[in-house]
Design an enzyme around this catalytic site. Structure first.
Site, mmCIF file in Angstrom:
data_model
loop_
_atom_site.group_PDB
_atom_site.id
_atom_site.type_symbol
_atom_site.label_atom_id
_atom_site.label_comp_id
_atom_site.label_asym_id
_atom_site.label_seq_id
_atom_site.Cartn_x
_atom_site.Cartn_y
_atom_site.Cartn_z
ATOM 1 N N LYS A 20 -85.834 65.919 -37.170
ATOM 2 C CA LYS A 20 -84.381 65.766 -37.056
ATOM 3 C C LYS A 20 -83.835 64.765 -38.100
ATOM 4 O O LYS A 20 -84.490 63.770 -38.386
ATOM 5 C CB LYS A 20 -84.082 65.243 -35.636
ATOM 6 C CG LYS A 20 -82.657 65.390 -35.194
ATOM 7 C CD LYS A 20 -82.518 64.964 -33.747
ATOM 8 C CE LYS A 20 -81.350 64.021 -33.608
ATOM 9 N NZ LYS A 20 -81.103 63.574 -32.241
ATOM 10 N N LYS A 40 -80.470 58.584 -38.330
ATOM 11 C CA LYS A 40 -79.879 57.437 -39.021
ATOM 12 C C LYS A 40 -80.882 56.317 -39.218
ATOM 13 O O LYS A 40 -80.645 55.397 -39.967
ATOM 14 C CB LYS A 40 -78.611 56.953 -38.309
ATOM 15 C CG LYS A 40 -78.755 56.676 -36.839
ATOM 16 C CD LYS A 40 -77.388 56.341 -36.226
ATOM 17 C CE LYS A 40 -77.524 56.269 -34.716
ATOM 18 N NZ LYS A 40 -76.349 55.729 -34.051
ATOM 19 N N LYS A 88 -90.339 54.054 -29.069
ATOM 20 C CA LYS A 88 -89.754 52.837 -29.639
ATOM 21 C C LYS A 88 -90.709 51.651 -29.551
ATOM 22 O O LYS A 88 -90.698 50.793 -30.428
ATOM 23 C CB LYS A 88 -88.430 52.507 -28.945
ATOM 24 C CG LYS A 88 -87.299 53.446 -29.380
ATOM 25 C CD LYS A 88 -85.942 52.904 -29.023
ATOM 26 C CE LYS A 88 -84.856 53.895 -29.409
ATOM 27 N NZ LYS A 88 -83.549 53.545 -28.839
#
Ligand code: TRP
Length: 334
Positions: free
Chosen positions: A197, A200, A115
């Site tokens: 994966k 969202k 992140k």
């Protein structure tokens, strides 16, 4: 334990729109767990603040996530579904646990590294201590089991480490939680890069099916799904695109791999993609109808939020008071 049931805790961040991956991999399976466990599910809105949010959109999205939990079949009268930010014990325990967590441990978190690379202009301290808040979420409810995906396993490990460290000094304060890998928790991959994966936060909207996508959008995204060379519908390692579509078809129809291979024997990718798209529509349509209904019934959702906030506060405060006492913080005068 609450009564004679073990406690289960999980939640999702109120960031981005939930995808088919979140539904088939998590939400759908949560619905069945209530029989066996006392379940708590948070709308993790404090965690979402580690990334900048637009206040108006964020407020809407968090409420929509709450409603989606219900629309997906989680009964809010038997599952405690609540907003993390409505239970102040989360932030309080997180502070206390910060004092039992080492910089070195947090530095090793792969999600922090990912992140910070992604949001290089906003590497805030919240992002760094994210796992400590998550530990507080879980430990406040004395959770026995935590259903999470593999990407959250490292956070669960650090939760256990912090709890064990605390218990070692102060006695048995926290239940040590176990991961819970659901029996059929399908792992759904991106429709555009099937080795990644479905997420969202993917920038390519064609890569993910969002739970509230309309029928035409769903069918269109499946038509565009990336497939592999060759033309057979076969579950094979060198066919990640087809494998993903087969996994989705299995999760939405209950058919086995063999049944699918037989059903589409001699047929092409195009026909198979259409069938998968239609199967997904038939699963999501009822959820969307229920969502629309619930959104009209504001007072019902309001009442569930209020009752569950209170229930969560009750259990969370019980643990928090115990921790404060163990630490030697001065007791309140009543
Ligand atoms: N970090 C989790 C995720 O992004 C969300 C989360 C926050 C969570 N607190 C939790 C999950 C506690 C399980 C238990 O998926």
């Amino acid at each position: 334990m609450i009564g004679d049931k073990k406690v289960l805790y999980s939640g999702m961040q109120a960031t981005g729109n939930l995808t088919l991956g979140n539904y088939l991999g998590a939400l759908k399976n949560w619905v069945t767990l209530n029989e066996e466990y006392e379940c708590f599910y948070g709308v993790m809105d404090l965690h979402s603040l580690t990334v900048r949010q637009n206040a108006a959109e964020f407020r809407k999205r968090a409420r929509s996530l709450y409603t989606l939990y219900v629309a997906a079949g989680l009964n809010p009268e038997t599952n405690c579904i609540y907003f993390q930010s409505h239970v102040s014990a989360h932030a309080e325990l997180a502070w206390l646990l910060n004092c039992f967590t080492y910089m070195g441990e947090l530095n090793r978190m792969t999600q922090f590294k990912d992140k910070s690379a992604k949001h290089a202009d906003n590497i805030n301290a919240g992002l760094f201590t994210y796992p400590v808040l998550m530990a507080a979420d879980i430990l406040l409810y004395q959770a026995d089991v935590v259903p999470v995906g593999v990407d959250q396993m490292q956070h669960l490990e650090i939760t256990r480490d912090i709890a064990e460290r605390f218990n070692h000094i102060y006695g048995d304060v926290f239940t040590i939680p176990e991961g819970y890998i659901g029996k059929s928790g399908a792992k759904i991959m991106s429709l555009q890069e099937p080795t990644k994966k479905m997420s969202k936060s993917d920038e390519n909207a064609n890569a993910s099916i969002y739970l509230l996508d309309d029928t035409d959008t769903i069918i269109r995204k499946f038509k565009r799904a990336v497939t592999d060379s060759g033309s057979e519908i076969r579950y094979a390692e060198d066919k990640p695109g087809i494998c993903n579509l087969m996994d989705i078809y299995t999760a939405t129809t209950g058919k086995t791999k063999e049944e699918i291979e037989k059903e589409f024997d001699g047929k092409g990718y195009g026909e198979f993609k259409m069938a998968v798209g239609e199967a997904v529509v038939s699963v999501l349509k009822p959820l969307q109808d229920r969502m629309a209904e619930l959104e009209k019934d504001k007072s019902y959702i309001d009442r569930m939020i209020k009752e569950n906030d209170e229930k969560a506060q009750y259990f969370a405060n019980k643990t928090l008071r115990k921790v404060q006492k163990k630490l030697g913080l001065t007791e309140r005068i009543r």
